[in-house]
Design an enzyme around this catalytic site. Structure first.
Site, PDB file in Angstrom:
ATOM      1  N   GLU A   1       7.975   0.683  -2.656  1.00 56.94           N
ATOM      2  CA  GLU A   1       8.660   1.317  -4.104  1.00 56.94           C
ATOM      3  C   GLU A   1       8.228   0.678  -5.199  1.00 56.94           C
ATOM      4  O   GLU A   1       9.304   0.656  -6.025  1.00 56.94           O
ATOM      5  CB  GLU A   1      10.029   1.454  -3.655  1.00 56.94           C
ATOM      6  CG  GLU A   1      10.481   2.266  -2.561  1.00 56.94           C
ATOM      7  CD  GLU A   1      10.160   3.599  -2.602  1.00 56.94           C
ATOM      8  OE1 GLU A   1       9.815   4.224  -3.627  1.00 56.94           O
ATOM      9  OE2 GLU A   1       9.991   4.398  -1.419  1.00 56.94           O
TER      10      GLU A   1
HETATM   11  C1  LIG Z   1       5.583  -0.994   5.381  1.00 53.20           C
HETATM   12  C2  LIG Z   1       5.294  -0.157   4.153  1.00 53.20           C
HETATM   13  C3  LIG Z   1       5.660   0.992   4.004  1.00 53.20           C
HETATM   14  C4  LIG Z   1       5.471   2.066   2.961  1.00 53.20           C
HETATM   15  N1  LIG Z   1       5.902   3.219   2.873  1.00 53.20           N
HETATM   16  C5  LIG Z   1       5.257   4.030   2.051  1.00 53.20           C
HETATM   17  C6  LIG Z   1       5.693   5.452   1.949  1.00 53.20           C
HETATM   18  O1  LIG Z   1       6.288   5.945   2.905  1.00 53.20           O
HETATM   19  N2  LIG Z   1       5.078   6.082   1.271  1.00 53.20           N
HETATM   20  C7  LIG Z   1       3.985   5.730   0.230  1.00 53.20           C
HETATM   21  O2  LIG Z   1       3.460   6.447  -0.343  1.00 53.20           O
HETATM   22  N3  LIG Z   1       3.803   4.299   0.008  1.00 53.20           N
HETATM   23  C8  LIG Z   1       4.353   3.464   0.997  1.00 53.20           C
HETATM   24  N4  LIG Z   1       3.997   2.027   1.099  1.00 53.20           N
HETATM   25  C9  LIG Z   1       3.073   1.805   0.021  1.00 53.20           C
HETATM   26  C10 LIG Z   1       3.719   0.725  -1.121  1.00 53.20           C
HETATM   27  O3  LIG Z   1       4.408   1.662  -2.049  1.00 53.20           O
HETATM   28  C11 LIG Z   1       2.452   0.036  -1.629  1.00 53.20           C
HETATM   29  O4  LIG Z   1       2.274  -0.993  -0.476  1.00 53.20           O
HETATM   30  C12 LIG Z   1       2.828  -0.674  -2.704  1.00 53.20           C
HETATM   31  O5  LIG Z   1       3.167   0.273  -3.853  1.00 53.20           O
HETATM   32  C13 LIG Z   1       1.840  -1.703  -3.154  1.00 53.20           C
HETATM   33  O6  LIG Z   1       0.742  -1.183  -3.291  1.00 53.20           O
HETATM   34  P1  LIG Z   1      -0.589  -1.838  -2.549  1.00 53.20           P
HETATM   35  O7  LIG Z   1      -0.192  -2.241  -1.033  1.00 53.20           O
HETATM   36  O8  LIG Z   1      -1.723  -1.166  -2.531  1.00 53.20           O
HETATM   37  O9  LIG Z   1      -0.849  -3.399  -3.487  1.00 53.20           O
HETATM   38  P2  LIG Z   1      -1.600  -3.306  -4.685  1.00 53.20           P
HETATM   39  O10 LIG Z   1      -1.141  -2.206  -5.510  1.00 53.20           O
HETATM   40  O11 LIG Z   1      -3.105  -3.708  -4.203  1.00 53.20           O
HETATM   41  O12 LIG Z   1      -0.933  -4.637  -5.193  1.00 53.20           O
HETATM   42  C14 LIG Z   1      -1.537  -6.124  -4.730  1.00 53.20           C
HETATM   43  C15 LIG Z   1      -0.672  -7.087  -5.696  1.00 53.20           C
HETATM   44  O13 LIG Z   1      -1.176  -6.669  -7.051  1.00 53.20           O
HETATM   45  C16 LIG Z   1      -0.346  -6.660  -7.910  1.00 53.20           C
HETATM   46  N5  LIG Z   1      -0.531  -5.751  -8.626  1.00 53.20           N
HETATM   47  C17 LIG Z   1      -1.101  -4.527  -8.706  1.00 53.20           C
HETATM   48  N6  LIG Z   1      -1.192  -3.731 -10.039  1.00 53.20           N
HETATM   49  C18 LIG Z   1      -0.516  -4.980 -11.031  1.00 53.20           C
HETATM   50  C19 LIG Z   1      -0.307  -4.619 -12.179  1.00 53.20           C
HETATM   51  N7  LIG Z   1      -0.667  -3.431 -13.088  1.00 53.20           N
HETATM   52  N8  LIG Z   1       0.356  -5.611 -12.820  1.00 53.20           N
HETATM   53  C20 LIG Z   1       0.863  -6.716 -12.013  1.00 53.20           C
HETATM   54  N9  LIG Z   1       0.533  -6.894 -10.836  1.00 53.20           N
HETATM   55  C21 LIG Z   1      -0.243  -5.864 -10.170  1.00 53.20           C
HETATM   56  C22 LIG Z   1       0.988  -6.158  -7.018  1.00 53.20           C
HETATM   57  O14 LIG Z   1       2.272  -6.616  -7.557  1.00 53.20           O
HETATM   58  C23 LIG Z   1       0.849  -6.730  -5.792  1.00 53.20           C
HETATM   59  O15 LIG Z   1       1.194  -8.278  -5.892  1.00 53.20           O
HETATM   60  C24 LIG Z   1       4.323   1.262   2.066  1.00 53.20           C
HETATM   61  C25 LIG Z   1       3.933   0.157   2.319  1.00 53.20           C
HETATM   62  C26 LIG Z   1       4.552  -0.727   3.338  1.00 53.20           C
HETATM   63  C27 LIG Z   1       3.702  -2.166   3.305  1.00 53.20           C
END
Ligand SMILES: Cc1cc2nc3c(=O)[nH]c(=O)nc-3n(C[C@H](O)[C@H](O)[C@H](O)COP(=O)(O)OP(=O)(O)OC[C@H]3O[C@@H](n4cnc5c(N)ncnc54)[C@H](O)[C@@H]3O)c2cc1C
Length: 597
Positions: A440
């Protein structure tokens, strides 16, 4: 069974600190009373205890897996969601003519808190469903609501939110799932969604995905993102699920915690057409989805609070029983060892947990009541309630996620080696909660949202409302015994906040977005810790007023006052370090070169 929720505290927060019972003066809640709310909460507790807590560990140990193309889950989960449905909780917040109880959102959150504490991963299915239905209630057409929302409110079908893609998590502007118009006005979706919770299972007759996708040929970036209703099974004329809609499970993710909630990689348009219906106007998808995400962000914060609470209560019970060592002043080796709760350092670990989880609960419920104020409050207060809610949302999501993790680490610490084993639940809660700072919107994203948007939104009006409300509570608590230390610490923290924000906000243009946002996490920490200090002042003031007449409850109120003192002396001073860093526009992180790591 380990205790998972402090029912007394929930009532204290709702009915003594917050004016929840006064909501009955609003027409929508005129038929309700405090007794009705207490009964609903008691029902939630008993369903949570009997049908959710009973298989929390089983859900953790028996990870979802695929057999013959079907996802296998513990059988107890089916009983749990059926009991949740039979109790009427899927529709409890909705209108009576939709089968609901018209519960205020703050009571609904308190209901949900019971399930989050009892079994966070099984509760994921109903909560996603409730959030999905709430979004449809606002944005879907009447026909779509009839087709897709009503079965969710009846608990027959479940819902998901499908935003993330393998290459686009935080950066949703880069999603590539595509929706191609079909002659009948529907769309054919192609693409892949990652991390979709509850994306595949056999717990319900159908699954309704809310999917973000780009209409083919539309603009790049956020403006090109639209929202679609995509069922797992196509809906027939009579409203029943029919043939497959070709939403194909490409794999399950194997997680550290929250294991009972299936987490899926989904392919759209594999082996046939995936047909979806546009919700509202094209290009409004992300804004509409934020309706669900903002609600979900409060839910995530509350989920973190409840995991922290369950860990706190388990470690507290253990600390009362476990005997080890003697007081430093006790020189007699023949004297029996004392319960570890006697040791100052164990009390420190318990107090930290208490202030983090009960402070977080106060904040989550305060924000939930703001949701009600935006929907049913006096007309002239709705805009302000909305601005304050907007400002607080990144804090409500992030602060408990981070500090419940600390609390759970402390819970393990209190229990020593026992806390590190699977004989107790604290290690599971610790793993479960580690998700909360990630999904989220990560903590990094919440920090950017707070400093880059919310603090200056509407000319900083949200911040002014917050400062005004904190000041009003400081003034109202003047003259209450025992609160001087707490009031002084909160006043000081507020001063550090205003000085830091006064130094950094006017420099946004000069610094440029990258440097301006470089210390956004300090803004989150600074304001978060202060806002929770305010929540502790409110609890302490309530306890101080109640104490003179309290009998059986005197210990409860003394505990509140003392915990507030602990927060004032041990936690609020930390605000200064974050304020100083933020004010200085420190460049240490931006000046670091990738190659130097
Ligand atoms: C168990 C689980 C359940 C989930 N359930 C859902 C769901 O039901 N529906 C859905 O749509 N998604 C879901 N998600 C996805 C979740 O919302 C994303 O994992 C989350 O938004 C982060 O995206 P990412 O994993 O691609 O990490 P990334 O976006 O790759 O981020 C990696 C790191 O980089 C940092 N970062 C990235 N961009 C920036 C920025 N602009 N400024 C500063 N820091 C940054 C982040 O803070 C993080 O620390 C789920 C994830 C998990 C792990």
């Amino acid at each position: 069974m380990a205790p998972f929720l402090n029912r007394r505290d929930l009532s204290f927060q709702l009915f003594e600190v917050l004016p929840t019972a006064d909501l009955t003066s609003r027409p929508r809640f005129a038929e309700h009373s405090r007794e009705v709310y207490e009964d609903v909460l008691n029902l939630a507790y008993s369903v949570a205890e009997r049908y959710f807590a009973n298989h929390a560990r089983e859900a953790d140990l028996s990870e979802p897996h695929v057999v013959d193309g079907r996802v296998v889950l513990p059988a107890a989960m089916r009983d749990a969601v059926r009991a949740f449905r039979d109790a009427g909780f899927f529709s409890a917040h909705h209108d009576e003519d939709l089968g609901g109880l018209q519960l205020p959102w703050v009571v609904m959150q308190a209901v949900q808190a019971n399930f989050q504490a009892a079994n966070v991963s099984t509760s994921g299915y109903p909560f996603l469903t409730i959030g999905n239905a709430n979004l449809q209630r606002v944005f879907a057409s009447p026909e779509q609501q009839r087709r897709y929302m009503l079965p969710l409110l009846e608990g027959r079908w479940f819902g998901t939110m499908a935003l993330s893609e393998p290459h686009a998590g935080s950066g949703l502007a880069d999603i590539t799932t595509t929706a191609t118009p079909r002659p009948d006005g529907t769309y054919a979706l192609t693409g892949t969604k990652m991390w979709i919770s509850g994306g595949e299972h056999e717990l319900s007759e159908n699954i309704v995905h809310l999917v973000l996708a780009r209409i083919a040929g539309g603009p790049a970036g956020v403006k090109g993102i639209s929202l679609f209703l995509v069922p797992r099974y196509r809906v027939q004329e009579d409203g029943t699920p029919g043939e497959s809609n070709h939403v194909v499970l490409a794999g399950l993710n194997h997680k550290m915690g929250y294991r009972g909630t299936t987490n899926t990689l989904l392919n759209f348009g594999e082996g046939g057409e995936t047909i979806g219906e546009l919700v509202g106007e094209p290009g409004r998808g992300l804004a509409q989805m934020f309706h669900m995400m903002n609600e979900a962000r409060i839910g995530v914060g509350m989920g973190a609070v409840m995991l922290g609470t369950a860990g706190y209560l388990e470690s507290l019970a253990y600390a009362r029983e476990r005997r080890q060592g003697r007081h430093a002043s006790q020189k007699d080796p023949a004297a029996p060892p004392v319960p570890i709760i006697e040791h100052a350092d164990v009390r420190r670990l318990l107090l930290r947990q208490k202030v983090f989880v009960e402070g977080g609960l106060a904040l989550g419920l305060y924000a939930s009541l703001l949701v009600d104020d935006t929907q049913t409050g006096p007309d002239d207060g709705r805009a302000d309630a909305g601005l304050l809610l907007d400002l607080l949302t990144p804090i409500v999501k992030s602060w408990p996620s981070r500090y419940s993790q600390e609390a759970l680490s402390d819970a393990i610490q209190v229990m020593g080696g026992a806390g590190y084993t699977r004989d107790f639940n604290v290690e599971m809660y610790y793993r479960d909660n580690r998700l909360n700072p990630i999904h989220e919107g990560t903590e990094g994203i919440q920090g950017n949202d707070l400093l880059g948007r919310k603090l200056t939104q509407a000319g900083g009006r949200g911040l002014n409302i917050l400062l005004g409300r904190m000041q009003a509570d400081l003034d109202a608590s003047e003259g209450l015994d025992d609160l001087d230390e707490i009031r002084a610490a909160l006043r000081q923290a507020i001063t550090w906040n205003t000085q830091a924000l006064g130094a950094i906000l006017p420099r946004a243009a000069e610094l440029g977005p990258d440097l301006f946002l470089a210390n956004a996490n300090s803004a989150l920490e600074m304001l978060g810790h202060t806002v929770v200090g305010w929540m502790w002042l409110r609890q302490a003031a309530t306890a101080a007023r109640a104490l003179p007449g309290a009998r059986a409850d005197a210990d409860f109120y003394h505990g509140k006052l003392h915990a507030a003192r602990f927060y004032a002396t041990h936690e609020l001073p930390k605000v200064r370090a974050h304020a100083d860093l933020l004010a200085s526009a420190d460049r240490t992180t931006t000046d670091m070169h990738s190659e130097w790591f």
